[in-house]
Scaffold this motif. Structure first.
Motif, PDB file in Angstrom:
ATOM      1  N   GLU A   1      92.234-137.525 -26.063  1.00 42.50           N
ATOM      2  CA  GLU A   1      91.411-136.552 -25.333  1.00 42.50           C
ATOM      3  C   GLU A   1      91.047-135.412 -26.277  1.00 42.50           C
ATOM      4  N   LYS A   2      89.760-135.058 -26.305  1.00 42.94           N
ATOM      5  CA  LYS A   2      89.283-133.976 -27.171  1.00 42.94           C
ATOM      6  C   LYS A   2      88.321-133.082 -26.396  1.00 42.94           C
ATOM      7  N   TRP A   3      88.071-131.904 -26.955  1.00 40.19           N
ATOM      8  CA  TRP A   3      87.170-130.913 -26.356  1.00 40.19           C
ATOM      9  C   TRP A   3      86.328-130.271 -27.449  1.00 40.19           C
ATOM     10  N   PHE A   4      85.116-129.826 -27.104  1.00 44.02           N
ATOM     11  CA  PHE A   4      84.336-129.005 -28.022  1.00 44.02           C
ATOM     12  C   PHE A   4      83.483-128.024 -27.232  1.00 44.02           C
ATOM     13  N   GLN A   5      83.071-126.942 -27.910  1.00 45.80           N
ATOM     14  CA  GLN A   5      82.227-125.911 -27.288  1.00 45.80           C
ATOM     15  C   GLN A   5      80.802-126.442 -27.160  1.00 45.80           C
ATOM     16  N   GLN A   6      80.305-126.476 -25.942  1.00 42.15           N
ATOM     17  CA  GLN A   6      78.968-126.996 -25.651  1.00 42.15           C
ATOM     18  C   GLN A   6      78.104-125.850 -25.113  1.00 42.15           C
ATOM     19  N   PRO A   7      76.886-125.655 -25.623  1.00 39.72           N
ATOM     20  CA  PRO A   7      76.002-124.636 -25.040  1.00 39.72           C
ATOM     21  C   PRO A   7      75.699-124.966 -23.579  1.00 39.72           C
ATOM     22  N   LEU A   8      75.731-123.966 -22.746  1.00 38.89           N
ATOM     23  CA  LEU A   8      75.460-124.160 -21.328  1.00 38.89           C
ATOM     24  C   LEU A   8      73.979-124.414 -21.068  1.00 38.89           C
ATOM     25  N   ASP A   9      73.125-123.732 -21.821  1.00 38.24           N
ATOM     26  CA  ASP A   9      71.683-123.819 -21.609  1.00 38.24           C
ATOM     27  C   ASP A   9      71.032-124.597 -22.746  1.00 38.24           C
ATOM     28  N   HIS A  10      70.465-125.759 -22.438  1.00 38.77           N
ATOM     29  CA  HIS A  10      69.765-126.568 -23.426  1.00 38.77           C
ATOM     30  C   HIS A  10      68.252-126.479 -23.252  1.00 38.77           C
ATOM     31  N   PHE A  11      67.793-125.563 -22.387  1.00 35.07           N
ATOM     32  CA  PHE A  11      66.378-125.551 -22.031  1.00 35.07           C
ATOM     33  C   PHE A  11      65.676-124.228 -22.304  1.00 35.07           C
ATOM     34  N   SER A  12      66.279-123.338 -23.063  1.00 35.44           N
ATOM     35  CA  SER A  12      65.615-122.079 -23.419  1.00 35.44           C
ATOM     36  C   SER A  12      64.801-122.295 -24.682  1.00 35.44           C
ATOM     37  N   PHE A  13      63.550-122.688 -24.482  1.00 38.06           N
ATOM     38  CA  PHE A  13      62.688-122.990 -25.614  1.00 38.06           C
ATOM     39  C   PHE A  13      61.835-121.793 -26.036  1.00 38.06           C
ATOM     40  N   GLU A  14      61.980-120.695 -25.318  1.00 35.57           N
ATOM     41  CA  GLU A  14      61.207-119.508 -25.647  1.00 35.57           C
ATOM     42  C   GLU A  14      61.677-118.962 -26.995  1.00 35.57           C
ATOM     43  N   PRO A  15      60.768-118.693 -27.925  1.00 36.62           N
ATOM     44  CA  PRO A  15      61.169-118.193 -29.247  1.00 36.62           C
ATOM     45  C   PRO A  15      62.003-116.921 -29.133  1.00 36.62           C
ATOM     46  N   GLY A  16      63.107-116.882 -29.864  1.00 42.49           N
ATOM     47  CA  GLY A  16      63.963-115.703 -29.886  1.00 42.49           C
ATOM     48  C   GLY A  16      64.953-115.623 -28.737  1.00 42.49           C
ATOM     49  N   VAL A  17      64.871-116.515 -27.773  1.00 48.37           N
ATOM     50  CA  VAL A  17      65.799-116.483 -26.636  1.00 48.37           C
ATOM     51  C   VAL A  17      66.845-117.569 -26.846  1.00 48.37           C
ATOM     52  N   THR A  18      68.076-117.141 -26.966  1.00 55.69           N
ATOM     53  CA  THR A  18      69.172-118.096 -27.086  1.00 55.69           C
ATOM     54  C   THR A  18      70.275-117.691 -26.126  1.00 55.69           C
ATOM     55  N   SER A  19      70.916-118.664 -25.583  1.00 54.03           N
ATOM     56  CA  SER A  19      72.018-118.405 -24.672  1.00 54.03           C
ATOM     57  C   SER A  19      73.329-118.496 -25.439  1.00 54.03           C
ATOM     58  N   GLN A  20      74.176-117.520 -25.239  1.00 60.62           N
ATOM     59  CA  GLN A  20      75.479-117.517 -25.891  1.00 60.62           C
ATOM     60  C   GLN A  20      76.549-118.133 -25.007  1.00 60.62           C
ATOM     61  N   ARG A  21      76.178-118.495 -23.773  1.00 60.94           N
ATOM     62  CA  ARG A  21      77.161-119.051 -22.847  1.00 60.94           C
ATOM     63  C   ARG A  21      77.483-120.488 -23.216  1.00 60.94           C
ATOM     64  N   THR A  22      78.764-120.831 -23.188  1.00 62.20           N
ATOM     65  CA  THR A  22      79.207-122.176 -23.515  1.00 62.20           C
ATOM     66  C   THR A  22      80.249-122.632 -22.503  1.00 62.20           C
ATOM     67  N   PHE A  23      80.582-123.893 -22.571  1.00 56.43           N
ATOM     68  CA  PHE A  23      81.687-124.431 -21.779  1.00 56.43           C
ATOM     69  C   PHE A  23      82.414-125.470 -22.623  1.00 56.43           C
ATOM     70  N   GLN A  24      83.606-125.830 -22.210  1.00 57.34           N
ATOM     71  CA  GLN A  24      84.395-126.832 -22.917  1.00 57.34           C
ATOM     72  C   GLN A  24      83.967-128.233 -22.460  1.00 57.34           C
ATOM     73  N   GLN A  25      83.396-129.003 -23.367  1.00 60.54           N
ATOM     74  CA  GLN A  25      82.971-130.379 -23.099  1.00 60.54           C
ATOM     75  C   GLN A  25      84.143-131.302 -23.431  1.00 60.54           C
ATOM     76  N   ARG A  26      84.541-132.120 -22.459  1.00 59.17           N
ATOM     77  CA  ARG A  26      85.656-133.044 -22.671  1.00 59.17           C
ATOM     78  C   ARG A  26      85.123-134.430 -23.007  1.00 59.17           C
ATOM     79  N   TYR A  27      85.832-135.095 -23.910  1.00 57.82           N
ATOM     80  CA  TYR A  27      85.496-136.476 -24.248  1.00 57.82           C
ATOM     81  C   TYR A  27      86.752-137.197 -24.726  1.00 57.82           C
ATOM     82  N   PHE A  28      86.690-138.509 -24.705  1.00 60.10           N
ATOM     83  CA  PHE A  28      87.805-139.333 -25.155  1.00 60.10           C
ATOM     84  C   PHE A  28      87.327-140.226 -26.291  1.00 60.10           C
TER      85      PHE A  28
END
Length: 105
Positions: A29-56
């Protein structure tokens, strides 16, 4: 025909689970930091929010070489362990091809 195949897969999973315990025990079992928002395509706008993505990562039944295939299972709307332990086709093909398995939640 489908009923017989489905029953065969269910029986295979039950036999494997009975003989070796849950298939999850063959994985790491492993985890990594995943960006919460993958759809902010506006130039200069980035989301700093993340969550722990689990995978095996399941290294068995792979035969490691520089060309070992990787089979990636993208999760559904439930706990990834349900799919990891009950997706017999992935395990059968991994054994046939000597592949690693990765299950993402």
């Amino acid at each position: 025909m489908f009923g017989k195949v489905f029953l065969s897969v269910v029986l295979l999973v039950l036999v494997v689970n009975a003989a070796t315990g849950p298939l999850k025990d063959l994985c790491i079992e492993k985890w990594f930091q995943q960006p919460l928002d993958h759809f902010s395509f506006e130039p200069g706008v980035t989301s700093q929010r993340t969550f722990q993505q689990r995978y095996f990562v399941c290294l068995r039944p792979a035969t490691p070489t520089s060309r070992t295939p990787v089979f990636f299972y993208t999760g559904n709307e439930a706990n990834v362990e349900l799919y990891l332990n009950h997706t017999g086709l992935m395990w059968e093909h991994a054994a046939e091809f000597g592949a690693y398995l990765i299950f993402a939640e």
